[in-house]
Write an enzyme that holds these catalytic residues in place. Structure first.
Site, PDB file in Angstrom:
ATOM      1  N   HIS A  20      40.937 -89.282 -39.817  1.00 11.09           N
ATOM      2  CA  HIS A  20      42.149 -89.884 -40.340  1.00 11.09           C
ATOM      3  C   HIS A  20      41.861 -90.869 -41.473  1.00 11.09           C
ATOM      4  CE1 HIS A  20      45.571 -92.590 -40.469  1.00 11.09           C
ATOM      5  NE2 HIS A  20      46.235 -91.464 -40.334  1.00 11.09           N
ATOM      6  N   ASP A  31      41.383 -78.581 -38.991  1.00  7.93           N
ATOM      7  CA  ASP A  31      41.252 -78.154 -37.601  1.00  7.93           C
ATOM      8  C   ASP A  31      40.659 -76.750 -37.502  1.00  7.93           C
ATOM      9  OD1 ASP A  31      42.003 -80.262 -35.857  1.00  7.93           O
ATOM     10  OD2 ASP A  31      44.037 -80.111 -36.634  1.00  7.93           O
ATOM     11  N   GLU A  75      45.799 -73.188 -37.871  1.00 10.65           N
ATOM     12  CA  GLU A  75      44.658 -74.097 -37.751  1.00 10.65           C
ATOM     13  C   GLU A  75      43.877 -73.867 -36.463  1.00 10.65           C
ATOM     14  OE1 GLU A  75      46.049 -78.160 -37.885  1.00 10.65           O
ATOM     15  OE2 GLU A  75      47.796 -77.741 -36.656  1.00 10.65           O
ATOM     16  N   CYS A  97      46.776 -76.514 -46.633  1.00  9.64           N
ATOM     17  CA  CYS A  97      47.056 -77.948 -46.683  1.00  9.64           C
ATOM     18  C   CYS A  97      45.922 -78.789 -46.094  1.00  9.64           C
ATOM     19  CB  CYS A  97      48.378 -78.289 -45.980  1.00  9.64           C
ATOM     20  SG  CYS A  97      48.371 -77.908 -44.224  1.00  9.64           S
TER      21      CYS A  97
END
Ligand code: PEP
Ligand code: MG
Length: 583
Positions: free
Chosen positions: A191, A458, A434, A505
């Site tokens: 993150h 992911d 993902e 993305c």
């Protein structure tokens, strides 16, 4: 001067004093406050306690509607504990009389409560200890969250030093004053990495024990390209890095200028759309300035840190309304909540899981607690009256999951219609690809989903069994692993053949290296962190599709991830030469 090496995740150079954030492990040092700070600190504690109570009430109310009464009773007990005189009286007394910081007072009082219970050794009481830990954490989190906001008090920039930046910490930071991020843990698509990139702030993660090694006020140099962190540099080193920082800024400026002049298609005329990945709605105006075609991924999780674990339909709606206003008619792709594992697990009070990345996260949680999805879907369908909107489901692994979510959303549409609430029922419903099972079964999903977006962060993690947040295996996290590239190309080719919209993305899309490869696979929609937009726009305008397709043949013939990477690097140097852009 000390030199540390970590994982570079967001380029650029930062030079500023360190600001050490207390970690999620809450190692609270013994600190004192001044007499004139007592009232302010008492107030801070009072607010933290009130917020903690509100959070517990929200959780209790939501579980009451979906779970058995016993679960709600646990939270009733938590509320009673937060009203106990040990907390309402003893903690303020310690702040007033001993001049402890509220954090230290909380940790002292809870130690006093927990120690004798632990000593009883009884299994029933043993479980209650966890409740006390939970409340202590909730109080500390509220206190530290407020402390993080105080960063806006700095009159000059700082380098944030943290064990790991939780999403709510980053959401509340005043980014104007953050020159760089460095953390103990984290991997290339953690993150912190994503947020730093989105904001264009240099960052290095996975530095091991950096929070223990650095003291607040130490001068820190962060080199987000090499992963090097220098502590208290000598004058000559500082001057060298100041010059390097200038070169980075100059490069950014040149890229922004080049992108503004660049065509929005490849050299041979293929239109390529560049969408932005957004974490916080206030990033949108900058993305628009940088020429984005819209938002390809709105990570809506921050709403849950901004408004508490259970934002209302209205709170969701207001955020989406603001996003549409900033986008001025451009597309807004709203991903339904994706928390669990790396995202907001502690903030929303999710239960501990031994294997959270494989656990009840994301869409699985939405299906287990449908009210979460219902509230958000209502707001999304209503916001769709304000501008072009798409709804995207995260972490879909099976057709059954997609259908179950669609069924809930269909019921929401019926409800809105019956209630006469203005909304759009024709909002396209799509999914992230993902999870490897979804990539492998793409042909079947084409019959279900109206659009697709490949989440490579992911997808790499689950395909290669490499934790995206773990610095010890960061070297194994390779987008260029041929297994990953085969899945990505398979999904793109299947979607293109079926005429179904597809984008990428994950962070892969934002790295200039991969543009040639993705174009050659057939991709025409990219969704990237806003700061990657100028580089990508410039590069794409200099490439032809024929060139990209023959490049793909060359790259896909190789078996080794590092060989493919070397090929990609040489291409970037050819298209965006150092001689032209400075670095
Ligand atoms: C991804 O997994 O690639 C993705 C874009 O989603 P997130 O990083 O939010 O998990
Ligand atoms: Mg993801």
């Amino acid at each position: 001067m000390e030199i540390k090496n970590g994982i570079p995740v967001s380029p650029g150079v930062a030079i500023a004093p360190a600001y050490v954030l207390d970690s999620e492990f809450f190692r609270i040092p013994k600190r004192f406050i001044r007499k004139d700070e007592v009232d302010l600190e008492l107030k801070r504690f009072q607010i933290a306690r009130e917020n903690a109570m509100r959070e517990v009430q929200d959780i209790r109310d939501s579980v009451h509607s979906i779970a058995k009464d016993e679960v709600g009773l646990i939270f009733d007990a938590h509320l009673r504990m937060l009203e106990d005189p040990m907390i309402t009286r003893e903690i303020p007394e310690k702040i007033k009389q001993k001049r402890y910081t509220p954090e230290y007072a909380v940790s002292r009082v809870f130690k006093k409560i927990i120690k004798p219970i632990k000593e009883i050794g009884d299994s029933y009481f043993g479980q209650r200890v966890n409740d006390f830990y939970d409340i202590q954490k909730r109080l500390l989190r509220n206190l530290l969250g407020q402390q993080a906001q105080n960063i806006s008090k700095f009159s000059r920039s700082v380098v944030i030093v943290a064990h790991d930046l939780t999403p709510s910490q980053t959401a509340t930071l005043d980014k104007k004053h953050v020159a760089g991020f460095i953390t103990d843990v984290g991997g290339p698509t953690s993150h912190t990495a994503i947020l730093a990139n989105a904001l264009g702030i240099p960052a290095v993660v996975g530095l091991g024990t950096i929070t223990a090694d650095i003291s607040g006020g130490d001068i820190i140099i962060v080199d987000g390209k090499t992963g090097r962190v220098l502590v208290n540099p000598d004058d000559a080193t500082r001057a060298k890095y100041e010059a390097k920082s200038e070169v980075y800024h100059e490069r950014e400026k040149r890229l922004v200028d080049a992108a503004a002049k660049a065509e929005r298609h490849t050299r041979d005329g293929a239109n390529v759309k560049l969408y932005a990945n957004i974490e916080l709605d206030d990033e949108i105006p900058h993305a628009v300035e940088l020429g984005t075609d819209g938002v390809g991924l709105f990570r809506t999780e921050f709403i849950y840190s901004q408004f508490g674990a259970h934002p209302t339909e209205e709170q969701h709606f207001e955020v989406y309304k603001k996003a549409h206003a900033a986008l001025e008619g451009r597309l807004l792709t709203l991903r339904t909540m994706d928390f669990g594992a790396d995202k907001y697990a502690s903030e929303v009070g999710l239960e501990h899981e031994d294997n959270p990345f494989l656990g009840c996260r994301s869409i699985r949680l939405s299906l287990r607690e449908p009210q979460l999805l219902i509230t958000q879907a209502r707001a999304i369908l209503r916001a769709a009256t304000l501008g072009p909107t798409r709804m995207m489901l995260p972490m879909i692994g099976s057709i059954e999951e997609f259908r179950a979510a669609r069924q809930i959303i269909d019921t929401v549409k019926d409800d809105l219609k019956r209630e006469g609430v203005p909304h759009r029922a024709d909002v396209p419903l799509g999914m992230m690809v993902e999870v490897p099972s979804a990539a492998i079964m793409i042909e079947s999903f084409l019959k279900e989903s109206e659009f697709f977006s490949i989440g490579t962060n992911d997808l790499v993690q689950y395909t290669l069994a490499v934790d995206r947040n773990n610095q010890y295996v960061a070297g194994l996290f390779k987008h260029t692993n041929p297994a990953v590239l085969r899945l990505v190309s398979g999904v793109i080719r299947a979607c293109v053949a079926a005429g179904r919209p597809v984008s990428v993305c994950g962070e892969m899309a934002g790295e200039a290296h991969f543009a040639m490869l993705l174009l050659g696979f057939g991709l025409r929609d990219f969704s990237v962190g806003p700061t990657s937009l100028p580089e990508l726009r410039t590069l794409i305008s200099r490439v032809s599709i024929a060139e990209a397709e023959s490049f793909v043949q060359k790259a896909m013939a190789l078996d080794l991830a590092d060989d493919i990477h070397a090929l990609l690097e040489a291409e970037v140097e050819r298209l965006l030469p150092v001689a032209e852009f400075g670095i």
